[in-house]
Write an enzyme that holds these catalytic residues in place. Structure first.
Site, PDB file in Angstrom:
ATOM      1  N   HIS A 170       0.851  -1.201   0.000  1.00 30.94           N
ATOM      2  CA  HIS A 170       0.000   0.000   0.000  1.00 30.94           C
ATOM      3  C   HIS A 170       0.887   1.252   0.000  1.00 30.94           C
ATOM      4  O   HIS A 170       0.900   2.041   0.940  1.00 30.94           O
ATOM      5  CB  HIS A 170      -0.890  -0.050   1.246  1.00 30.94           C
ATOM      6  CG  HIS A 170      -2.030   0.914   1.266  1.00 30.94           C
ATOM      7  ND1 HIS A 170      -1.917   2.235   0.900  1.00 30.94           N
ATOM      8  CD2 HIS A 170      -3.324   0.733   1.637  1.00 30.94           C
ATOM      9  CE1 HIS A 170      -3.087   2.834   1.048  1.00 30.94           C
ATOM     10  NE2 HIS A 170      -3.956   1.934   1.487  1.00 30.94           N
ATOM     11  N   GLU A 275      -0.567   1.345  -5.728  1.00 32.04           N
ATOM     12  CA  GLU A 275      -0.359   0.157  -4.908  1.00 32.04           C
ATOM     13  C   GLU A 275      -0.285  -1.112  -5.755  1.00 32.04           C
ATOM     14  O   GLU A 275      -1.171  -1.382  -6.565  1.00 32.04           O
ATOM     15  CB  GLU A 275      -1.494   0.045  -3.887  1.00 32.04           C
ATOM     16  CG  GLU A 275      -1.695   1.333  -3.088  1.00 32.04           C
ATOM     17  CD  GLU A 275      -2.991   1.362  -2.307  1.00 32.04           C
ATOM     18  OE1 GLU A 275      -3.449   0.283  -1.880  1.00 32.04           O
ATOM     19  OE2 GLU A 275      -3.561   2.459  -2.130  1.00 32.04           O
TER      20      GLU A 275
END
Length: 303
Positions: A170, A275
């Protein structure tokens, strides 16, 4: 974690040392001539990376980020596992899984022939993890700090039952002004527009991605190479992924940033998440005794 023991067992003279950081959390500081970096064994998370000669760090970390046990650190490269997003079973377990707010063990450190530094951190199942997710596993992250930054997440099924995971790196990138960046490489890809509340509506990306409102999109069938162009910081960020066919692009914009206690009101202008993930239709089956990997390599070059 005992800093003296960690330095004795895993420190590398002149290159890698363990220190006590914000909130009393153990940190790994790296300076190997090729780059500097900061890694948190709590959460297995890269918090900073700057290759030699770069004027600005690759990664964004909020000044309001929590540095405390059981809290996720807002920024850097949080690891989402064994699910990405909301609890898939609807059992009120943590969003994005549990390992991003979990202590990881230091397993190995080494200097590669290139001069890069590699750190291996891990989490293995125990009674606490099995209360949240009833499987036997070994999860590793290999972080390579050199002229580029490499992160490889390795899942090993230590039991005899197949389990399913979604997962992600992330990554929060530092940008000069999110409203002026462009993300290249996702043109013509289909995406799920979660910011519009249309989780089942499939849209198609037309041209480069630009940020002028909240963006929360899951792109599917993505290419392995993406680029963030940042005219303010005068650089390109190259993202090269492996074993990932989905990608999330996220910027919280004004209202969502203001609603987050661990994000300053104006932070949305200074960050952009692109991400490397396995999510949405990309659910991974890991058979008993099997393993799966997801990898990303990040590089900075002048614009």
């Amino acid at each position: 974690m005992d800093i003296d023991i960690l330095n004795a067992d895993f420190g590398i003279s002149g290159t890698l040392r363990f220190t006590t950081g914000r909130g009393g959390l153990t940190m790994i500081e790296i300076d190997n001539g090729l780059a500097t970096a900061l890694v948190s064994p709590y959460a297995g998370q890269v918090l900073a990376y700057r290759p030699a000669g770069a004027a600005t760090d690759l990664l964004f970390v909020s000044k309001r980020a929590y540095f405390a046990p059981s809290k996720a650190i807002k920024g850097g490269i949080p690891i989402c596992w064994p699910w990405f997003g909301a609890d898939p079973a609807g059992l009120d377990r943590p969003a994005h899984g549990f390992v991003r707010a979990w202590p990881w063990s230091v397993l190995a450190t080494s200097t590669l022939p290139s001069g890069a530094t590699r750190i291996t951190l891990g989490v293995a199942d125990d009674a606490r993890t099995r209360a949240l997710w009833p499987y036997y596993f070994n999860l590793l992250v290999e972080i390579t700090v050199g002229a580029t930054l490499g992160v490889e997440l390795i899942t090993r099924n230590a039991g005899d039952r197949t389990f399913q995971i979604t997962q992600g790196l992330h990554t929060y990138f530092s940008v000069g002004d999110a409203t002026r960046v462009r993300v290249l490489g996702l043109e013509d890809c289909n995406y799920i527009d979660k910011a519009a509340g249309a989780q089942n509506a499939i849209r198609t990306q037309e041209g480069p991605i630009t940020i002028a409102a909240e963006v929360n999109r899951i792109y599917e069938s993505v290419p392995p190479a993406l680029t963030i162009e940042d005219p303010v910081l005068e650089r390109r960020i190259r993202i090269n992924s492996r074993h990932s066919a989905t990608c999330v692009v996220w910027n919280p914009w004004v209202a969502t940033a203001r609603a987050m206690d661990d994000l300053a009101d104006e932070d949305y202008r200074l960050m952009l998440c692109v991400e490397t993930v396995n999510t949405a239709s990309e659910v991974i089956d890991v058979p008993g005794g099997g393993e799966t990997r997801v990898e990303a390599d990040y590089a900075i070059e002048p614009l």
